[in-house]
Design a protein around this motif. Sequence first.
Motif, PDB file in Angstrom:
ATOM      1  N   VAL A 113       0.788  -1.223   0.145  1.00  0.00           N
ATOM      2  CA  VAL A 113       0.227  -0.214  -0.090  1.00  0.00           C
ATOM      3  C   VAL A 113       0.862   1.159   0.088  1.00  0.00           C
ATOM      4  O   VAL A 113       1.734   1.197   0.831  1.00  0.00           O
ATOM      5  CB  VAL A 113      -0.986   0.002   1.366  1.00  0.00           C
ATOM      6  N   GLN A 141      -3.434   0.661  -3.017  1.00  0.00           N
ATOM      7  CA  GLN A 141      -2.865  -0.741  -3.333  1.00  0.00           C
ATOM      8  C   GLN A 141      -2.196  -0.674  -4.544  1.00  0.00           C
ATOM      9  O   GLN A 141      -2.808  -0.571  -5.636  1.00  0.00           O
ATOM     10  CB  GLN A 141      -3.803  -1.751  -3.003  1.00  0.00           C
ATOM     11  N   THR A 148      -0.092  -3.651  -6.620  1.00  0.00           N
ATOM     12  CA  THR A 148       0.111  -5.359  -6.517  1.00  0.00           C
ATOM     13  C   THR A 148       1.211  -5.627  -7.944  1.00  0.00           C
ATOM     14  O   THR A 148       0.565  -5.318  -9.049  1.00  0.00           O
ATOM     15  CB  THR A 148      -1.035  -6.002  -6.467  1.00  0.00           C
TER      16      THR A 148
END
Length: 125
Positions: free
Chosen positions: A93, A120, A122
């Motif tokens: 995050v 976030q 990823t």
Amino acid sequence: QVQLVESGGGLVQAGGSLRLSCAASGRGISAVIMAWFRQAPGKEREFVAAIHWSGATTHYPESVKGRFTMSRDSAENTVYLQMNSLKPEDTAVYYCAADVYSDYISEETAAYDSWGQGTQVTVSS
């Protein structure tokens, strides 16, 4: 106090790029030190990048140097984090932060008095 709202996070493959944005209100970003931090699950929040209120200096840790670039648009009161060559270990995050009082860039979370809600990022392998 500065109110901060991040955006731009998402899912990307390793080697890809993302650009995060942080819109500020309550104070002009040209008067404060702005920074990005990140926090992965089970780990402490770590410094990623900062830009001095003068706009003349940016600072990065070795882990992202050469891959991440922080910039700002004072007219839009927004800072950006361009992230290239992303790696799975960049998954976290990402938080925008502001240091209203200092004249020098710090890598310590305690130096920053305003924080965004986080976005976030990823990176898949």
